[in-house]
Design a protein around this motif. Structure first.
Motif, PDB file in Angstrom:
ATOM      1  N   UNK A   2     -28.405 -26.462 -23.547  1.00 41.70           N
ATOM      2  CA  UNK A   2     -29.260 -25.435 -22.968  1.00 41.70           C
ATOM      3  C   UNK A   2     -28.810 -24.052 -23.427  1.00 41.70           C
ATOM      4  N   UNK A   3     -29.782 -23.162 -23.585  1.00 39.78           N
ATOM      5  CA  UNK A   3     -29.463 -21.801 -24.009  1.00 39.78           C
ATOM      6  C   UNK A   3     -29.979 -20.826 -22.960  1.00 39.78           C
ATOM      7  N   UNK A  21     -20.465  -9.118 -24.385  1.00 37.87           N
ATOM      8  CA  UNK A  21     -20.309 -10.526 -24.019  1.00 37.87           C
ATOM      9  C   UNK A  21     -21.558 -11.065 -23.341  1.00 37.87           C
ATOM     10  N   UNK A  22     -21.736 -12.380 -23.451  1.00 29.47           N
ATOM     11  CA  UNK A  22     -22.809 -13.045 -22.745  1.00 29.47           C
ATOM     12  C   UNK A  22     -22.367 -13.499 -21.370  1.00 29.47           C
ATOM     13  N   UNK A  23     -23.231 -14.239 -20.702  1.00 27.39           N
ATOM     14  CA  UNK A  23     -22.922 -14.739 -19.367  1.00 27.39           C
ATOM     15  C   UNK A  23     -21.942 -15.896 -19.465  1.00 27.39           C
ATOM     16  N   UNK A  24     -21.377 -16.271 -18.323  1.00 15.90           N
ATOM     17  CA  UNK A  24     -20.486 -17.416 -18.261  1.00 15.90           C
ATOM     18  C   UNK A  24     -19.025 -17.032 -18.199  1.00 15.90           C
ATOM     19  N   UNK A  25     -18.198 -18.002 -17.873  1.00 18.77           N
ATOM     20  CA  UNK A  25     -16.750 -17.817 -17.787  1.00 18.77           C
ATOM     21  C   UNK A  25     -16.068 -19.033 -18.425  1.00 18.77           C
ATOM     22  N   UNK A  47     -22.818 -24.176 -17.477  1.00 20.94           N
ATOM     23  CA  UNK A  47     -23.289 -25.322 -16.707  1.00 20.94           C
ATOM     24  C   UNK A  47     -23.794 -24.908 -15.333  1.00 20.94           C
ATOM     25  N   UNK A  48     -23.108 -23.971 -14.710  1.00 25.07           N
ATOM     26  CA  UNK A  48     -23.540 -23.458 -13.412  1.00 25.07           C
ATOM     27  C   UNK A  48     -23.782 -21.963 -13.546  1.00 25.07           C
ATOM     28  N   UNK A  77     -32.934 -12.098 -15.160  1.00 21.44           N
ATOM     29  CA  UNK A  77     -31.716 -12.897 -15.120  1.00 21.44           C
ATOM     30  C   UNK A  77     -32.038 -14.356 -14.794  1.00 21.44           C
ATOM     31  N   UNK A  78     -31.399 -15.256 -15.532  1.00 23.01           N
ATOM     32  CA  UNK A  78     -31.491 -16.675 -15.219  1.00 23.01           C
ATOM     33  C   UNK A  78     -32.446 -17.484 -16.069  1.00 23.01           C
ATOM     34  N   UNK A  79     -33.066 -16.874 -17.090  1.00 25.79           N
ATOM     35  CA  UNK A  79     -34.037 -17.596 -17.904  1.00 25.79           C
ATOM     36  C   UNK A  79     -33.305 -18.474 -18.921  1.00 25.79           C
ATOM     37  N   UNK A  80     -33.597 -19.770 -18.907  1.00 24.35           N
ATOM     38  CA  UNK A  80     -32.955 -20.697 -19.840  1.00 24.35           C
ATOM     39  C   UNK A  80     -34.002 -21.550 -20.538  1.00 24.35           C
TER      40      UNK A  80
END
Length: 237
Positions: A2-3, A21-25, A47-48, A77-80
């Motif tokens: 998923x992107x 930077x992009x989202x995520x950790x 993933x989350x 925010x949140x579009x995948x």
């Protein structure tokens, strides 16, 4: 895989995203998906994904960096999507629509205005200016025990508050729309009587901000106007 999709730009956009930077950790690496004259800025999706401050900030930082170098269609925010190929397919299928919106947003930024009036000041104004409300209030404060009077006054005040706030909202929008290409009204929340987004041409930003300051002075200290911008044009995508 998923992107996560941040925004859509023209393929000619320089995409100077070094250091962003992009989202995520840990933060995801940004990349572009190309389709003809359009590109989408994406990264691998975590993933989350939740609207945490860090990820919201990362999403916004991408939009602001892109805005600095060209026109952007910022996604919420949140579009995948399921993958790069799915993103490319959407770009191809909706190319005319996206290209039209990019032209409409060229050299523009969004400004969002919310406004509220002090409730006590508004009530005093109504009791001072509305004869019926003033008479009902005087009967109540003089000791009348008629239980219908408070109900009648409450209904009258509620109606008058709505009418006055509707007129104020119209006046505020009219005072600023001269400087905007487009406007979008949203439902006010809390004590606000207006919540509106303006799409403002860069050449008109100074005039827009000056008009907003003049409006603040004209309305006076009983009013609270909050202007945010320049922002990515989320309301106009």
């Amino acid at each position: 895989m998923a992107v996560y999709v941040y925004s859509i730009v023209a393929t000619s956009h320089p995409l100077l995203l070094e250091g962003v930077d992009g989202v995520g950790d840990p933060p995801a690496t940004l990349r572009a998906v190309y389709a003809g004259e359009l590109s989408a800025v994406v990264s691998d999706a975590p993933q989350e994904l939740r609207p945490k401050r860090r990820d919201l900030g990362a999403h916004q930082a991408v939009q602001e960096r892109l805005m600095a170098d060209g026109t952007v269609l910022p996604l919420q925010f949140g579009f995948t999507a399921t993958g790069d190929e799915a993103v490319r397919t959407v770009l191809e299928e909706r190319a005319d629509e996206f290209s039209e919106r990019l032209r409409a947003l060229e050299d523009c930024a969004e400004y969002h205005l919310k406004a509220a009036q002090d409730e006590d000041a508004l009530l005093r104004q109504i009791l001072r200016e509305d004869d019926e409300a003033r008479e009902l209030n005087e009967q109540i404060t003089s000791g009348s025990t008629n239980p219908e009077l408070p109900l009648a006054l409450g209904e009258l005040v509620a109606q008058e508050v709505q009418a006055r706030q509707d007129r104020l909202a119209t006046a505020v929008v009219e005072a600023l729309r001269t400087f905007a290409r487009e406007e979008v009204l949203s439902r006010p929340s809390g004590n606000d009587f207006v919540s509106v987004s303006f799409l403002v041409d860069r050449d008109h930003e100074d005039g827009f901000r000056t008009a907003e300051k003049d409006l603040v002075d004209e309305l006076g200290s009983d009013f609270d106007l909050r202007l945010r911008g320049p922002l990515p044009a989320y309301s106009f995508v």
